[in-house]
Scaffold this active site. Structure first.
Site, PDB file in Angstrom:
ATOM      1  N   LYS A  11       0.816  -1.216   0.000  1.00  0.00           N
ATOM      2  CA  LYS A  11       0.000   0.000   0.000  1.00  0.00           C
ATOM      3  C   LYS A  11       0.854   1.273   0.000  1.00  0.00           C
ATOM      4  CE  LYS A  11      -3.983  -2.170   2.265  1.00  0.00           C
ATOM      5  NZ  LYS A  11      -4.931  -2.103   3.402  1.00  0.00           N
ATOM      6  N   TYR A  51     -12.577  -1.714  -3.797  1.00  0.00           N
ATOM      7  CA  TYR A  51     -13.092  -1.821  -2.429  1.00  0.00           C
ATOM      8  C   TYR A  51     -14.615  -1.690  -2.365  1.00  0.00           C
ATOM      9  CZ  TYR A  51      -8.459  -1.810  -0.223  1.00  0.00           C
ATOM     10  OH  TYR A  51      -7.200  -2.153   0.200  1.00  0.00           O
ATOM     11  N   PHE A  59     -15.432   4.020   6.935  1.00  0.00           N
ATOM     12  CA  PHE A  59     -14.075   4.424   6.537  1.00  0.00           C
ATOM     13  C   PHE A  59     -13.841   4.343   5.026  1.00  0.00           C
ATOM     14  CE2 PHE A  59     -13.948  -0.078   7.828  1.00  0.00           C
ATOM     15  CZ  PHE A  59     -13.433  -0.670   6.681  1.00  0.00           C
ATOM     16  N   ARG A  87      -2.168 -14.213   4.242  1.00  0.00           N
ATOM     17  CA  ARG A  87      -2.848 -13.487   5.325  1.00  0.00           C
ATOM     18  C   ARG A  87      -2.135 -13.709   6.662  1.00  0.00           C
ATOM     19  NH1 ARG A  87      -7.406 -10.560   4.154  1.00  0.00           N
ATOM     20  NH2 ARG A  87      -8.098 -10.653   6.306  1.00  0.00           N
ATOM     21  N   THR A  93      -5.391  -7.013  10.690  1.00  0.00           N
ATOM     22  CA  THR A  93      -5.665  -5.718  10.037  1.00  0.00           C
ATOM     23  C   THR A  93      -5.045  -4.562  10.821  1.00  0.00           C
ATOM     24  OG1 THR A  93      -7.778  -6.661   9.314  1.00  0.00           O
ATOM     25  CG2 THR A  93      -7.524  -4.270   9.119  1.00  0.00           C
ATOM     26  N   ARG A 104       2.482  -6.547   8.810  1.00  0.00           N
ATOM     27  CA  ARG A 104       1.773  -5.379   9.352  1.00  0.00           C
ATOM     28  C   ARG A 104       2.358  -4.934  10.694  1.00  0.00           C
ATOM     29  NH1 ARG A 104      -4.277  -7.175   7.398  1.00  0.00           N
ATOM     30  NH2 ARG A 104      -4.388  -5.848   5.548  1.00  0.00           N
ATOM     31  N   ASN A 114      -1.930   0.118   6.865  1.00  0.00           N
ATOM     32  CA  ASN A 114      -1.407  -1.145   7.386  1.00  0.00           C
ATOM     33  C   ASN A 114      -0.535  -1.913   6.389  1.00  0.00           C
ATOM     34  OD1 ASN A 114      -3.454  -1.864   5.711  1.00  0.00           O
ATOM     35  ND2 ASN A 114      -4.695  -2.906   7.246  1.00  0.00           N
ATOM     36  N   HIS A 117      -2.228  -5.412   1.465  1.00  0.00           N
ATOM     37  CA  HIS A 117      -3.549  -6.030   1.269  1.00  0.00           C
ATOM     38  C   HIS A 117      -3.334  -7.478   0.858  1.00  0.00           C
ATOM     39  CE1 HIS A 117      -7.537  -6.923  -0.415  1.00  0.00           C
ATOM     40  NE2 HIS A 117      -6.863  -7.508  -1.400  1.00  0.00           N
ATOM     41  N   GLU A 128      -9.682 -10.397  -7.849  1.00  0.00           N
ATOM     42  CA  GLU A 128      -8.752  -9.269  -7.662  1.00  0.00           C
ATOM     43  C   GLU A 128      -7.590  -9.327  -8.655  1.00  0.00           C
ATOM     44  OE1 GLU A 128      -7.813  -9.421  -3.467  1.00  0.00           O
ATOM     45  OE2 GLU A 128      -9.817  -8.745  -2.909  1.00  0.00           O
TER      46      GLU A 128
HETATM   47  P1  GDP Z   1      -8.120  -6.730   5.765  1.00  0.00           P
HETATM   48  O1  GDP Z   1      -8.794  -7.845   4.990  1.00  0.00           O
HETATM   49  O2  GDP Z   1      -7.279  -7.239   6.900  1.00  0.00           O
HETATM   50  O3  GDP Z   1      -7.349  -5.787   4.868  1.00  0.00           O
HETATM   51  O4  GDP Z   1      -9.263  -5.866   6.484  1.00  0.00           O
HETATM   52  P2  GDP Z   1     -10.727  -5.372   6.014  1.00  0.00           P
HETATM   53  O5  GDP Z   1     -11.206  -6.138   4.820  1.00  0.00           O
HETATM   54  O6  GDP Z   1     -11.582  -5.368   7.242  1.00  0.00           O
HETATM   55  O7  GDP Z   1     -10.503  -3.843   5.614  1.00  0.00           O
HETATM   56  C1  GDP Z   1      -9.924  -3.492   4.372  1.00  0.00           C
HETATM   57  C2  GDP Z   1      -8.990  -2.331   4.594  1.00  0.00           C
HETATM   58  O8  GDP Z   1      -9.738  -1.201   5.010  1.00  0.00           O
HETATM   59  C3  GDP Z   1      -7.950  -2.524   5.711  1.00  0.00           C
HETATM   60  O9  GDP Z   1      -6.817  -3.253   5.301  1.00  0.00           O
HETATM   61  C4  GDP Z   1      -7.608  -1.100   6.067  1.00  0.00           C
HETATM   62  O10 GDP Z   1      -6.666  -0.520   5.152  1.00  0.00           O
HETATM   63  C5  GDP Z   1      -8.948  -0.403   5.894  1.00  0.00           C
HETATM   64  N1  GDP Z   1      -9.654  -0.289   7.171  1.00  0.00           N
HETATM   65  C6  GDP Z   1     -10.225  -1.276   7.921  1.00  0.00           C
HETATM   66  N2  GDP Z   1     -10.760  -0.787   9.055  1.00  0.00           N
HETATM   67  C7  GDP Z   1     -10.523   0.556   9.025  1.00  0.00           C
HETATM   68  C8  GDP Z   1     -10.821   1.626   9.916  1.00  0.00           C
HETATM   69  O11 GDP Z   1     -11.439   1.444  10.982  1.00  0.00           O
HETATM   70  N3  GDP Z   1     -10.407   2.881   9.535  1.00  0.00           N
HETATM   71  C9  GDP Z   1      -9.730   3.111   8.371  1.00  0.00           C
HETATM   72  N4  GDP Z   1      -9.345   4.366   8.052  1.00  0.00           N
HETATM   73  N5  GDP Z   1      -9.418   2.125   7.507  1.00  0.00           N
HETATM   74  C10 GDP Z   1      -9.806   0.862   7.831  1.00  0.00           C
END
Ligand code: GDP
Length: 142
Positions: A11, A51, A59, A87, A93, A104, A114, A117, A128
């Site tokens: 990222k 996304y 968010f 993962r 996350t 991470r 973080n 992805h 994807e």
């Molecule tokens: P991942 O599968 O571990 O990447 O997590 P998710 O699918 O839940 O979220 C996708 C992405 O959205 C995350 O990797 C973060 O970059 C972002 N994200 C998730 N939760 C938050 C949050 O509470 N705030 C913000 N700003 N970004 C978030």
């Protein structure tokens, strides 16, 4: 167990900090083969499409803003059980909750910024990879 391919994004935060090389080194050290690699500056439309599943989340705007603020590095990673393995190597996350020595934990700054992805299922990995590498030649398995 089967050989799988998964999708990876390094990222903007990690590319800006010049940790791309360190992250790719960890990926290779963990036994993944990099089958495709590209440096991309996403448009807002591309980020929102990628996304789309998070569109209703509070968010979403912040996430798309972040993912388009500077270039990312995208990759196709291959390994036995690659989806789960990538993962695990990325960690939780929220970097604060990630296991030691995960990407991470080492390179992420916050739940939003973080570092990487990773696809959450084999089905999504295929979607994807096609989203970003359609029309490109992704190397066949050796
Ligand atoms: P991942 O599968 O571990 O990447 O997590 P998710 O699918 O839940 O979220 C996708 C992405 O959205 C995350 O990797 C973060 O970059 C972002 N994200 C998730 N939760 C938050 C949050 O509470 N705030 C913000 N700003 N970004 C978030």
């Amino acid at each position: 167990m089967a050989i799988e391919r998964t999708f990876c994004i390094i990222k903007p935060d990690a590319v800006e900090k010049k940790t791309t090389g360190a992250i790719l080194a960890k990926i290779e050290a963990a036994g993944f083969t990099i089958r495709a690699l590209k440096y991309v500056h996403m448009s807002r439309e591309t980020a929102e499409g990628f996304y789309a599943i998070h569109k209703a989340r509070p968010f979403f705007g912040e996430l798309c803003e972040f993912m388009t603020r500077s270039p990312v590095v995208i990759a196709v990673l291959e390994k036995e059980s690659a989806v789960a393995a990538w993962r695990t190597l990325m960690g939780a996350t929220d970097p604060a909750k990630a296991e030691p020595d995960t990407i991470r934990k080492l390179f992420g700054a916050s739940v939003g910024e973080n570092a990487t992805h990773g696809s959450d299922s084999l089905e999504n990995a295929k979607i994807e990879i096609a989203y970003f590498f359609a029309g490109s030649k992704v190397a066949p398995s050796a």
